[in-house]
Structures are given as structure tokens and as C-alpha cells.
Design a protein around this motif. Structure first.
Motif, PDB file in Angstrom:
ATOM      1  N   ILE A   1       2.647   5.729   9.098  1.00 49.83           N
ATOM      2  CA  ILE A   1       3.153   4.356   8.982  1.00 49.83           C
ATOM      3  C   ILE A   1       2.258   3.411   9.790  1.00 49.83           C
ATOM      4  CG2 ILE A   1       5.081   2.808   9.502  1.00 49.83           C
ATOM      5  CD1 ILE A   1       5.727   4.667   7.220  1.00 49.83           C
ATOM      6  N   ALA A   2       1.926   3.808  11.008  1.00 53.12           N
ATOM      7  CA  ALA A   2       1.072   2.978  11.866  1.00 53.12           C
ATOM      8  C   ALA A   2      -0.289   2.749  11.208  1.00 53.12           C
ATOM      9  CB  ALA A   2       0.900   3.637  13.236  1.00 53.12           C
TER      10      ALA A   2
ATOM     11  N   ILE B   1       0.859  -1.180   0.000  1.00 51.97           N
ATOM     12  CA  ILE B   1       0.000   0.000   0.000  1.00 51.97           C
ATOM     13  C   ILE B   1       0.891   1.222   0.000  1.00 51.97           C
ATOM     14  CG2 ILE B   1      -1.882  -1.113   1.240  1.00 51.97           C
ATOM     15  CD1 ILE B   1      -0.886   0.598   3.705  1.00 51.97           C
ATOM     16  N   GLU B   2       0.326   2.329  -0.381  1.00 54.18           N
ATOM     17  CA  GLU B   2       1.066   3.578  -0.340  1.00 54.18           C
ATOM     18  C   GLU B   2       0.746   4.292   0.969  1.00 54.18           C
ATOM     19  OE1 GLU B   2       2.011   7.010  -3.593  1.00 54.18           O
ATOM     20  OE2 GLU B   2       0.918   5.217  -4.248  1.00 54.18           O
ATOM     21  N   VAL B   3       1.766   4.707   1.675  1.00 54.95           N
ATOM     22  CA  VAL B   3       1.597   5.432   2.936  1.00 54.95           C
ATOM     23  C   VAL B   3       1.171   6.862   2.617  1.00 54.95           C
ATOM     24  CG1 VAL B   3       2.837   6.329   4.958  1.00 54.95           C
ATOM     25  CG2 VAL B   3       3.304   4.022   4.130  1.00 54.95           C
ATOM     26  N   ASP B   4       0.188   7.359   3.365  1.00 60.91           N
ATOM     27  CA  ASP B   4      -0.244   8.743   3.184  1.00 60.91           C
ATOM     28  C   ASP B   4       0.937   9.679   3.422  1.00 60.91           C
ATOM     29  OD1 ASP B   4      -2.843   7.935   2.683  1.00 60.91           O
ATOM     30  OD2 ASP B   4      -3.477   8.183   4.766  1.00 60.91           O
TER      31      ASP B   4
ATOM     32  N   GLN C   1      -1.673  -0.904  10.216  1.00 57.54           N
ATOM     33  CA  GLN C   1      -2.945  -1.380  10.729  1.00 57.54           C
ATOM     34  C   GLN C   1      -3.853  -1.806   9.580  1.00 57.54           C
ATOM     35  OE1 GLN C   1      -4.938   1.208  13.475  1.00 57.54           O
ATOM     36  NE2 GLN C   1      -6.614  -0.202  13.767  1.00 57.54           N
ATOM     37  N   LEU C   2      -3.850  -1.036   8.515  1.00 54.26           N
ATOM     38  CA  LEU C   2      -4.663  -1.370   7.352  1.00 54.26           C
ATOM     39  C   LEU C   2      -4.279  -2.744   6.798  1.00 54.26           C
ATOM     40  CD1 LEU C   2      -6.775  -0.234   5.314  1.00 54.26           C
ATOM     41  CD2 LEU C   2      -4.839   0.576   3.983  1.00 54.26           C
ATOM     42  N   VAL C   3      -2.986  -3.003   6.691  1.00 50.88           N
ATOM     43  CA  VAL C   3      -2.515  -4.271   6.120  1.00 50.88           C
ATOM     44  C   VAL C   3      -2.669  -5.431   7.096  1.00 50.88           C
ATOM     45  CG1 VAL C   3      -0.462  -5.482   5.274  1.00 50.88           C
ATOM     46  CG2 VAL C   3      -0.912  -3.142   4.548  1.00 50.88           C
ATOM     47  N   MET C   4      -2.379  -5.203   8.360  1.00 55.92           N
ATOM     48  CA  MET C   4      -2.357  -6.301   9.324  1.00 55.92           C
ATOM     49  C   MET C   4      -3.717  -6.600   9.963  1.00 55.92           C
ATOM     50  SD  MET C   4       0.723  -7.186   9.032  1.00 55.92           S
ATOM     51  CE  MET C   4       0.964  -8.339  10.337  1.00 55.92           C
ATOM     52  N   VAL C   5      -4.592  -5.603  10.056  1.00 57.38           N
ATOM     53  CA  VAL C   5      -5.841  -5.784  10.785  1.00 57.38           C
ATOM     54  C   VAL C   5      -7.064  -5.756   9.863  1.00 57.38           C
ATOM     55  CG1 VAL C   5      -7.302  -4.850  12.619  1.00 57.38           C
ATOM     56  CG2 VAL C   5      -4.806  -4.769  12.844  1.00 57.38           C
TER      57      VAL C   5
ATOM     58  N   GLU D   1      -6.376  -8.982   3.983  1.00 62.15           N
ATOM     59  CA  GLU D   1      -6.383 -10.395   3.591  1.00 62.15           C
ATOM     60  C   GLU D   1      -5.902 -10.566   2.155  1.00 62.15           C
ATOM     61  OE1 GLU D   1      -6.691 -14.389   4.088  1.00 62.15           O
ATOM     62  OE2 GLU D   1      -7.025 -12.887   5.652  1.00 62.15           O
ATOM     63  N   GLU D   2      -6.353  -9.694   1.279  1.00 61.47           N
ATOM     64  CA  GLU D   2      -5.950  -9.753  -0.130  1.00 61.47           C
ATOM     65  C   GLU D   2      -4.438  -9.551  -0.271  1.00 61.47           C
ATOM     66  OE1 GLU D   2      -6.713  -7.138  -4.126  1.00 61.47           O
ATOM     67  OE2 GLU D   2      -8.381  -7.401  -2.744  1.00 61.47           O
ATOM     68  N   LEU D   3      -3.902  -8.555   0.423  1.00 62.19           N
ATOM     69  CA  LEU D   3      -2.462  -8.289   0.362  1.00 62.19           C
ATOM     70  C   LEU D   3      -1.665  -9.459   0.922  1.00 62.19           C
ATOM     71  CD1 LEU D   3      -2.400  -4.556   1.472  1.00 62.19           C
ATOM     72  CD2 LEU D   3      -1.710  -5.437  -0.755  1.00 62.19           C
ATOM     73  N   ARG D   4      -2.122 -10.025   2.016  1.00 55.32           N
ATOM     74  CA  ARG D   4      -1.399 -11.149   2.619  1.00 55.32           C
ATOM     75  C   ARG D   4      -1.405 -12.365   1.697  1.00 55.32           C
ATOM     76  NH1 ARG D   4      -3.921  -8.792   7.014  1.00 55.32           N
ATOM     77  NH2 ARG D   4      -5.631 -10.290   7.073  1.00 55.32           N
ATOM     78  N   CYS D   5      -2.532 -12.642   1.052  1.00 59.49           N
ATOM     79  CA  CYS D   5      -2.604 -13.785   0.130  1.00 59.49           C
ATOM     80  C   CYS D   5      -1.685 -13.585  -1.069  1.00 59.49           C
ATOM     81  CB  CYS D   5      -4.040 -13.992  -0.347  1.00 59.49           C
ATOM     82  SG  CYS D   5      -5.125 -14.693   0.895  1.00 59.49           S
ATOM     83  N   THR D   6      -1.724 -12.391  -1.633  1.00 56.38           N
ATOM     84  CA  THR D   6      -0.853 -12.095  -2.771  1.00 56.38           C
ATOM     85  C   THR D   6       0.604 -12.179  -2.349  1.00 56.38           C
ATOM     86  OG1 THR D   6      -2.559 -10.629  -3.655  1.00 56.38           O
ATOM     87  CG2 THR D   6      -0.361 -10.434  -4.601  1.00 56.38           C
TER      88      THR D   6
END
Length: 83
Positions: free
Chosen positions: A34-35, A18-21, A39-43, A49-54
């Protein structure tokens, strides 16, 4: 250093990041930004879920040292035979 933005955008386009704001005036970001991204990616259910699978798919490909070595060997053989 100068290609980090391009690499980051490529990872976003491939669905593994993802791109950080950032601040639009100078491109800076804070620890809070960053936090928020982490959080967006991990929670976050859907996107996370999509990012983790890819990411797992890419891990299987790029984490296979034997396959990577075969690819490099074949590429070098191709260059040797076709240049």
C-alpha cells in the motif's frame, strides 16, 4: 465485497487509480505494498501527476451535486416517459 476488484480495475482503466501489488498465490497485500502504491501516486512525477489531473477532472464532474441531481431527474423522466 465481491465487486471491489472489478471496481478497482475500472478505476485503473479510467486513469484514476493504480493496482496495488498482490501476492499471486492468494491475492493478499501488505502495508508495504500500500505504501509503495501511495508513494507512486503522491510522489512519482509522471504517473502521479497524470493520476492527480485525471482525478481533478472527475472531481469537477462527480462533485457537482446540482449537475448530478439534474442528471438523475432527467434519467427518471426518461424512464417515466419511455417505459
Amino acid at each position: 465485497m465481491f465487486d471491489q476488484g472489478l471496481n478497482a480495475r475500472d478505476m485503473v482503466n479510467r486513469g484514476i487509480g493504480i493496482e496495488v501489488d498482490r501476492d499471486e498465490t492468494d491475492g493478499s497485500f501488505t502495508g508495504r505494498d500500500i505504501a509503495k502504491g501511495l508513494q507512486l501516486v503522491m510522489v512519482e512525477k509522471e504517473l502521479g501527476e497524470e493520476l492527480r489531473c485525471t482525478g481533478q477532472e472527475y472531481k469537477r464532474i462527480f462533485g457537482d451535486e446540482e449537475m448530478n441531481q439534474r442528471c438523475v431527474t432527467r434519467f427518471l423522466e426518461y424512464l417515466s416517459n419511455n417505459t
